[in-house]
Design a protein around this motif. Structure first.
Motif, short mmCIF file in Angstrom:
data_model
loop_
_atom_site.label_atom_id
_atom_site.label_comp_id
_atom_site.label_asym_id
_atom_site.label_seq_id
_atom_site.Cartn_x
_atom_site.Cartn_y
_atom_site.Cartn_z
N ALA A 39 -11.43 -22.10 -29.48
CA ALA A 39 -9.92 -22.85 -29.44
C ALA A 39 -9.95 -23.56 -28.54
O ALA A 39 -9.12 -24.14 -27.94
N GLU A 40 -11.57 -24.41 -28.38
CA GLU A 40 -11.75 -25.53 -26.99
C GLU A 40 -10.33 -26.77 -27.52
O GLU A 40 -10.42 -27.21 -26.55
N THR A 41 -9.89 -27.17 -28.82
CA THR A 41 -9.55 -28.57 -28.87
C THR A 41 -8.32 -28.13 -28.49
O THR A 41 -7.61 -29.07 -27.44
N SER A 42 -7.20 -27.33 -29.22
CA SER A 42 -5.97 -27.13 -28.65
C SER A 42 -5.50 -25.82 -28.62
O SER A 42 -5.36 -25.44 -30.46
N ARG A 43 -5.88 -25.31 -27.52
CA ARG A 43 -5.42 -23.85 -27.41
C ARG A 43 -4.30 -23.30 -28.48
O ARG A 43 -4.10 -22.36 -29.06
N ALA A 44 -2.61 -23.96 -28.10
CA ALA A 44 -1.88 -23.59 -28.26
C ALA A 44 -1.67 -23.47 -30.42
O ALA A 44 -1.21 -22.71 -30.56
N LYS A 45 -1.84 -25.19 -30.13
CA LYS A 45 -2.10 -25.05 -31.98
C LYS A 45 -3.26 -23.99 -32.98
O LYS A 45 -2.43 -23.67 -33.53
N PHE A 46 -4.03 -24.10 -31.80
CA PHE A 46 -5.22 -22.62 -32.67
C PHE A 46 -4.93 -21.36 -32.48
O PHE A 46 -4.56 -20.81 -33.94
N ASP A 47 -4.01 -20.68 -31.43
CA ASP A 47 -3.74 -19.55 -31.59
C ASP A 47 -2.12 -19.21 -32.31
O ASP A 47 -2.60 -18.31 -33.09
N ARG A 48 -1.48 -20.15 -32.56
CA ARG A 48 -0.36 -20.40 -33.97
C ARG A 48 -1.25 -20.12 -34.68
O ARG A 48 -0.72 -19.58 -35.41
N ASP A 49 -2.00 -21.05 -35.33
CA ASP A 49 -2.33 -21.21 -36.68
C ASP A 49 -3.41 -19.87 -36.86
O ASP A 49 -2.88 -18.45 -38.22
N LEU A 50 -4.06 -18.83 -35.87
CA LEU A 50 -4.79 -18.46 -35.78
C LEU A 50 -3.78 -16.69 -36.57
O LEU A 50 -4.46 -16.04 -37.11
N ARG A 51 -3.07 -16.88 -35.62
CA ARG A 51 -2.27 -14.95 -35.58
C ARG A 51 -1.49 -15.45 -36.60
O ARG A 51 -1.10 -14.53 -37.71
N THR A 52 -0.63 -17.08 -37.27
CA THR A 52 -0.83 -17.28 -38.68
C THR A 52 -1.49 -16.01 -39.90
O THR A 52 -1.27 -15.55 -40.70
N ALA A 53 -2.55 -17.07 -39.94
CA ALA A 53 -3.87 -16.33 -40.68
C ALA A 53 -3.79 -15.00 -40.57
O ALA A 53 -4.24 -14.00 -41.95
N VAL A 54 -4.12 -14.71 -39.59
CA VAL A 54 -4.50 -13.07 -39.33
C VAL A 54 -3.34 -12.54 -40.16
O VAL A 54 -2.93 -11.45 -40.91
N GLN A 55 -1.87 -12.66 -39.91
CA GLN A 55 -0.46 -11.94 -40.26
C GLN A 55 -0.99 -11.78 -41.67
O GLN A 55 -0.47 -11.04 -42.77
N VAL A 56 -0.67 -13.14 -42.39
CA VAL A 56 -0.77 -13.43 -43.77
C VAL A 56 -2.21 -12.62 -44.64
O VAL A 56 -1.58 -11.71 -45.58
N ALA A 57 -3.22 -12.48 -43.78
CA ALA A 57 -4.45 -12.03 -44.19
C ALA A 57 -4.08 -9.97 -44.67
O ALA A 57 -4.78 -9.14 -45.67
N ILE A 58 -3.74 -9.46 -43.62
CA ILE A 58 -3.66 -8.44 -43.45
C ILE A 58 -2.01 -7.68 -44.13
O ILE A 58 -2.69 -6.67 -45.17
N GLU A 59 -1.27 -8.57 -44.37
CA GLU A 59 -0.03 -8.47 -45.37
C GLU A 59 -0.62 -8.40 -46.89
O GLU A 59 0.01 -7.51 -47.51
N ARG A 60 -1.67 -9.35 -47.02
CA ARG A 60 -1.93 -9.67 -48.17
C ARG A 60 -2.97 -7.65 -48.61
O ARG A 60 -2.77 -7.59 -50.15
N PHE A 61 -3.29 -8.07 -47.54
CA PHE A 61 -4.94 -6.86 -47.96
C PHE A 61 -3.94 -5.31 -48.30
O PHE A 61 -3.73 -4.11 -49.26
N LEU A 62 -2.80 -5.36 -47.44
CA LEU A 62 -1.85 -4.04 -47.23
C LEU A 62 -1.03 -3.98 -49.29
O LEU A 62 -1.48 -3.27 -49.80
N ASP A 63 -0.94 -4.67 -49.48
CA ASP A 63 -0.14 -5.43 -50.54
C ASP A 63 -1.41 -5.30 -52.23
O ASP A 63 -0.86 -4.59 -53.25
N LEU A 64 -2.09 -5.41 -51.49
CA LEU A 64 -3.16 -5.23 -53.14
C LEU A 64 -3.69 -3.52 -53.21
O LEU A 64 -4.35 -3.99 -53.95
#
Length: 385
Positions: A39-64
């Motif tokens: 997160a060194e470069t842009s903390r706010a953007k990174f946090d947003r992108d990371l939370r989106t990725a975690v959300q997408v990943a877990i929801e997909r895992f549950l759908d599988l």
């Protein structure tokens, strides 16, 4: 073919989904804490992108759960491809991102196990199945991330190659406006545009030269040879080049201003014709006199610059006076009396000037090859003035 998620408990999604509002930020924060450099470069953007990725990943895992579907459909895979590409744009390798995925995998397994355990007893077999499915799913996420990173690196390499080809073309063609040339070299990371050393190499050594001199040179491939253009610096100095080019049939041109690269390359080509190549690199500066005697004005100019450089800081009148004295002294084989008579000055004046020249030129006045080159330069200077 059976997928690891086919063996997941049927009630996993029901147990997990209510926990997602808390689980997603917790996992994202844990990933950042374990890998703060992410997160060194842009903390706010990174946090947003990371939370989106975690959300997408877990929801997909549950759908599988309980299905034989592929882990990542294209729209979801592209989320993680984009994460990998972003790492490449930040000039980072895959290590941090893969470390983050390992952290997320451990927390996903723990969260899923705890969610099931709160609603009913969990068997050892179910925990093993959860672990297998989690590992397999995260492997798919890692594959997507590394694919994105590789794609971005290929794209950057292609753009970098295009920029380097442009610099090589501008320098070899000559006549480029200074602002255009400086912008081009800045785009490939050169801090300045000063002198350039051309090196002629066999065509099959172009790729190796690009690798060995990536930060300091550009390479142009031609039908008969490859031309490495090195910016001035430690790697372009003669001792470094003699070592780096040993055994490579190289011809090293003179270090001239970037505006004179075409002339420097021409001198290297003429030296290759005159001297040939061998296991040790040929340095054109050793053959300026031979080239000048064969009518190469660029060689004579380079030789004059090289031999008369110690006098460059003198006042013009003082410099001319010393050069006239030196030319006469060389022509009269060191006879001070003959020089004094020719120049209509006292012999002591000749002695004073020669002592000054010896201070400036040092051992060159006693070296037969250097004296010959000085004589050649000064004779031409006298005939053209």
């Amino acid at each position: 073919m059976t997928t690891p998620w086919q063996r997941l408990p049927a009630d996993l999604a029901t147990a997990m989904r209510p926990r997602l509002p808390d689980a997603v930020p917790a996992i994202a924060d844990a990933v950042t804490a374990a890998n703060p450099a992410l997160a060194e470069t842009s903390r706010a953007k990174f946090d947003r992108d990371l939370r989106t990725a975690v959300q997408v990943a877990i929801e997909r895992f549950l759908d599988l759960a309980g299905t034989d579907e592929p882990a990542l459909p294209p729209r979801i895979r592209e989320v993680f491809v984009a994460l990998g590409a972003a790492e490449a744009r930040e000039n980072r390798g895959p290590e941090l991102l893969l470390g983050g995925l390992r952290t997320a995998a451990r927390l996903l397994l723990r969260t899923a196990s705890q969610a099931l355990a709160e609603s009913r007893p969990v068997t050892v077999e179910e925990v093993i199945d959860l672990s297998d499915a989690t590992s397999a799913f995260v492997d798919e996420l890692a594959s997507a991330c590394t694919d994105g990173l590789a794609r971005q690196l290929r794209e950057q390499a292609g753009e970098g190659d295009r920029r380097r080809r442009r610099v090589a073309d501008l320098l070899l063609r000559g006549g480029a406006p200074a602002d255009v040339a400086r912008e081009a070299v800045t785009a490939i990371g050169w801090p300045a545009l000063d002198r350039v050393v051309p090196v002629l190499l066999p065509p099959d050594q172009a790729r190796d030269a690009r690798f060995r001199f990536a930060a300091d040179g550009v390479v142009a491939e031609r039908a008969r040879d490859a031309v490495l253009l090195l910016r001035s610096g430690p790697r372009a100095e003669r001792p470094a080049l003699a070592e780096a080019l040993d055994g490579r049939e190289a011809v090293v041109g003179p270090a001239l201003s970037w505006t004179e690269v075409p002339e420097a390359v021409r001198l290297a080509e003429r030296a290759a014709e005159l001297i040939g190549t061998g296991p040790a690199p040929v340095f054109v500066e050793d053959h300026f006199a031979a080239l000048a005697l064969r009518g190469e004005p660029g060689a004579l100019a380079a030789l004059a610059t090289r031999r008369l450089a110690p006098l460059a800081g003198l006042r013009p009148a003082q410099r001319d006076q010393l050069l006239v004295t030196l030319e006469s002294w060389l022509r009269h084989w060191g006879s001070r009396a003959a020089v004094a008579a020719e120049l209509y000055v006292h012999p002591q004046t000749v002695s004073y000037r020669l002592n000054r020249l010896r201070d400036l030129l040092g051992p060159a006045l006693d070296d037969p090859a250097a004296r010959f080159e000085l004589h050649l330069v000064l004779a031409h200077r006298g005939s053209s003035s």
